[in-house]
Design a protein around this motif. Structure first.
Motif, PDB file in Angstrom:
ATOM      1  N   THR A  27      28.913  54.870  35.832  1.00  0.00           N
ATOM      2  CA  THR A  27      28.156  54.056  34.903  1.00  0.00           C
ATOM      3  C   THR A  27      28.798  54.098  33.536  1.00  0.00           C
ATOM      4  N   ASP A  28      28.978  52.929  32.943  1.00  0.00           N
ATOM      5  CA  ASP A  28      29.497  52.828  31.586  1.00  0.00           C
ATOM      6  C   ASP A  28      28.407  53.336  30.655  1.00  0.00           C
ATOM      7  N   ALA A  29      28.673  54.415  29.937  1.00  0.00           N
ATOM      8  CA  ALA A  29      27.654  55.082  29.127  1.00  0.00           C
ATOM      9  C   ALA A  29      27.062  54.172  28.063  1.00  0.00           C
ATOM     10  N   SER A  30      27.860  53.282  27.480  1.00  0.00           N
ATOM     11  CA  SER A  30      27.342  52.462  26.381  1.00  0.00           C
ATOM     12  C   SER A  30      26.547  51.262  26.865  1.00  0.00           C
ATOM     13  N   THR A  31      26.858  50.724  28.058  1.00  0.00           N
ATOM     14  CA  THR A  31      26.156  49.542  28.526  1.00  0.00           C
ATOM     15  C   THR A  31      25.187  49.833  29.655  1.00  0.00           C
ATOM     16  N   GLY A  32      25.362  50.992  30.336  1.00  0.00           N
ATOM     17  CA  GLY A  32      24.516  51.310  31.466  1.00  0.00           C
ATOM     18  C   GLY A  32      24.875  50.524  32.712  1.00  0.00           C
ATOM     19  N   VAL A  33      25.989  49.797  32.674  1.00  0.00           N
ATOM     20  CA  VAL A  33      26.422  48.976  33.796  1.00  0.00           C
ATOM     21  C   VAL A  33      27.409  49.776  34.630  1.00  0.00           C
ATOM     22  N   GLY A  34      27.275  49.704  35.947  1.00  0.00           N
ATOM     23  CA  GLY A  34      28.166  50.433  36.837  1.00  0.00           C
ATOM     24  C   GLY A  34      29.602  49.938  36.732  1.00  0.00           C
ATOM     25  N   VAL A  35      30.549  50.879  36.815  1.00  0.00           N
ATOM     26  CA  VAL A  35      31.965  50.557  36.825  1.00  0.00           C
ATOM     27  C   VAL A  35      32.407  50.608  38.286  1.00  0.00           C
ATOM     28  N   PRO A  36      32.710  49.460  38.888  1.00  0.00           N
ATOM     29  CA  PRO A  36      33.058  49.429  40.308  1.00  0.00           C
ATOM     30  C   PRO A  36      34.354  50.178  40.586  1.00  0.00           C
ATOM     31  N   ASP A  37      34.450  50.750  41.791  1.00  0.00           N
ATOM     32  CA  ASP A  37      35.672  51.454  42.159  1.00  0.00           C
ATOM     33  C   ASP A  37      36.568  50.602  43.054  1.00  0.00           C
ATOM     34  N   GLU A  38      36.282  49.316  43.119  1.00  0.00           N
ATOM     35  CA  GLU A  38      37.119  48.334  43.817  1.00  0.00           C
ATOM     36  C   GLU A  38      37.274  47.121  42.915  1.00  0.00           C
ATOM     37  N   PRO A  39      38.389  46.388  43.058  1.00  0.00           N
ATOM     38  CA  PRO A  39      38.552  45.169  42.248  1.00  0.00           C
ATOM     39  C   PRO A  39      37.467  44.138  42.572  1.00  0.00           C
ATOM     40  N   ILE A  40      37.056  43.413  41.547  1.00  0.00           N
ATOM     41  CA  ILE A  40      36.065  42.343  41.694  1.00  0.00           C
ATOM     42  C   ILE A  40      36.818  41.014  41.674  1.00  0.00           C
ATOM     43  N   LEU A  51      31.362  39.492  33.124  1.00  0.00           N
ATOM     44  CA  LEU A  51      31.974  40.781  33.461  1.00  0.00           C
ATOM     45  C   LEU A  51      32.764  41.358  32.292  1.00  0.00           C
ATOM     46  N   THR A  52      33.485  40.519  31.561  1.00  0.00           N
ATOM     47  CA  THR A  52      34.242  41.049  30.423  1.00  0.00           C
ATOM     48  C   THR A  52      33.307  41.474  29.298  1.00  0.00           C
ATOM     49  N   ALA A  53      32.125  40.897  29.234  1.00  0.00           N
ATOM     50  CA  ALA A  53      31.149  41.298  28.212  1.00  0.00           C
ATOM     51  C   ALA A  53      30.366  42.546  28.635  1.00  0.00           C
ATOM     52  N   ASP A  54      30.139  42.717  29.940  1.00  0.00           N
ATOM     53  CA  ASP A  54      29.310  43.820  30.440  1.00  0.00           C
ATOM     54  C   ASP A  54      30.004  45.176  30.421  1.00  0.00           C
ATOM     55  N   GLU A  83      40.669  54.740  40.300  1.00  0.00           N
ATOM     56  CA  GLU A  83      40.992  55.944  39.531  1.00  0.00           C
ATOM     57  C   GLU A  83      40.755  55.855  38.029  1.00  0.00           C
ATOM     58  N   THR A  84      40.433  54.680  37.513  1.00  0.00           N
ATOM     59  CA  THR A  84      40.229  54.571  36.069  1.00  0.00           C
ATOM     60  C   THR A  84      38.783  54.216  35.762  1.00  0.00           C
ATOM     61  N   ASP A  85      38.430  54.305  34.480  1.00  0.00           N
ATOM     62  CA  ASP A  85      37.083  53.967  34.029  1.00  0.00           C
ATOM     63  C   ASP A  85      36.958  52.505  33.618  1.00  0.00           C
ATOM     64  N   ALA A  86      37.951  51.695  33.962  1.00  0.00           N
ATOM     65  CA  ALA A  86      37.904  50.266  33.636  1.00  0.00           C
ATOM     66  C   ALA A  86      37.362  49.482  34.826  1.00  0.00           C
ATOM     67  N   ALA A  87      36.653  48.410  34.532  1.00  0.00           N
ATOM     68  CA  ALA A  87      36.321  47.453  35.583  1.00  0.00           C
ATOM     69  C   ALA A  87      37.592  46.646  35.838  1.00  0.00           C
ATOM     70  N   VAL A  88      37.934  46.440  37.097  1.00  0.00           N
ATOM     71  CA  VAL A  88      39.158  45.723  37.448  1.00  0.00           C
ATOM     72  C   VAL A  88      38.767  44.403  38.096  1.00  0.00           C
ATOM     73  N   LEU A  89      39.259  43.312  37.510  1.00  0.00           N
ATOM     74  CA  LEU A  89      38.975  41.973  38.017  1.00  0.00           C
ATOM     75  C   LEU A  89      40.242  41.357  38.575  1.00  0.00           C
ATOM     76  N   LYS A  90      40.084  40.524  39.601  1.00  0.00           N
ATOM     77  CA  LYS A  90      41.187  39.747  40.138  1.00  0.00           C
ATOM     78  C   LYS A  90      40.814  38.280  39.983  1.00  0.00           C
ATOM     79  N   VAL A  91      41.730  37.507  39.368  1.00  0.00           N
ATOM     80  CA  VAL A  91      41.481  36.097  39.123  1.00  0.00           C
ATOM     81  C   VAL A  91      42.591  35.285  39.779  1.00  0.00           C
ATOM     82  N   ASP A  92      42.231  34.498  40.789  1.00  0.00           N
ATOM     83  CA  ASP A  92      43.170  33.599  41.459  1.00  0.00           C
ATOM     84  C   ASP A  92      43.417  32.420  40.521  1.00  0.00           C
ATOM     85  N   ILE A  93      44.659  32.279  40.058  1.00  0.00           N
ATOM     86  CA  ILE A  93      44.944  31.244  39.057  1.00  0.00           C
ATOM     87  C   ILE A  93      44.830  29.834  39.625  1.00  0.00           C
ATOM     88  N   ASP A  94      45.004  29.673  40.939  1.00  0.00           N
ATOM     89  CA  ASP A  94      44.868  28.347  41.532  1.00  0.00           C
ATOM     90  C   ASP A  94      43.409  27.908  41.586  1.00  0.00           C
TER      91      ASP A  94
END
Length: 140
Positions: A27-40, A51-54, A83-94
């Motif tokens: 959980t992100d301590a400042s927002t209370g939002v879960g940090v996923p352990d898989e790419p979104i 997601l970038t705001a949360d 392994e990191t405390d960042a939320a990881v997003l995947k964006v298909d550019i097409d």
């Protein structure tokens, strides 16, 4: 610290621990939002913006299914999510051309690191997990 404040702090800590237990997410301590352990995998601009705001720190992998280097980078992106405390997003550019254009993505793979909702770093091309992890840790 008053007794009431101390009790509130304990309740908040317990709430975070329960959320982590139920979802398997940190959980992100400042927002209370879960940090996923898989790419979104992002499906549209509104989800991307939410997601970038949360999350305090968000690592975004702009990729294409037809891109060989993007496929090479995929295990690294999965490792960073786990392994990191960042939320990881995947964006298909097409599928999300407007998001890619808005962030100046001209080639893939391009990774953009967001801190506090704003783009902070951009990396183009395949990089190792250690280097990208160090970049993320600078902001977490």
């Amino acid at each position: 610290m008053s007794e009431s404040d101390r009790i509130d702090d304990i309740r908040e800590q317990k709430r975070r621990e329960l959320l982590e237990t139920e979802t398997g997410e940190e959980t992100d301590a400042s927002t209370g939002v879960g940090v996923p352990d898989e790419p979104i995998h992002v499906d549209g601009a509104s989800e991307f913006d939410r997601l970038t705001a949360d999350h305090d720190v968000v690592f975004v992998d702009f990729y294409a299914d037809w891109c060989g280097p993007c496929k090479q980078l995929e295990p690294t992106v999965e490792q960073l999510a786990a392994e990191t405390d960042a939320a990881v997003l995947k964006v298909d550019i097409d599928a999300n051309q407007q998001i890619a254009a808005r962030h100046g993505v001209r080639s893939v793979p391009t990774m953009v690191l967001f801190a506090d909702g704003e783009p902070a770093e951009q990396v183009v091309g395949v990089r190792g997990a250690d280097r990208l992890g160090d970049l993320i840790r600078q902001y977490t």
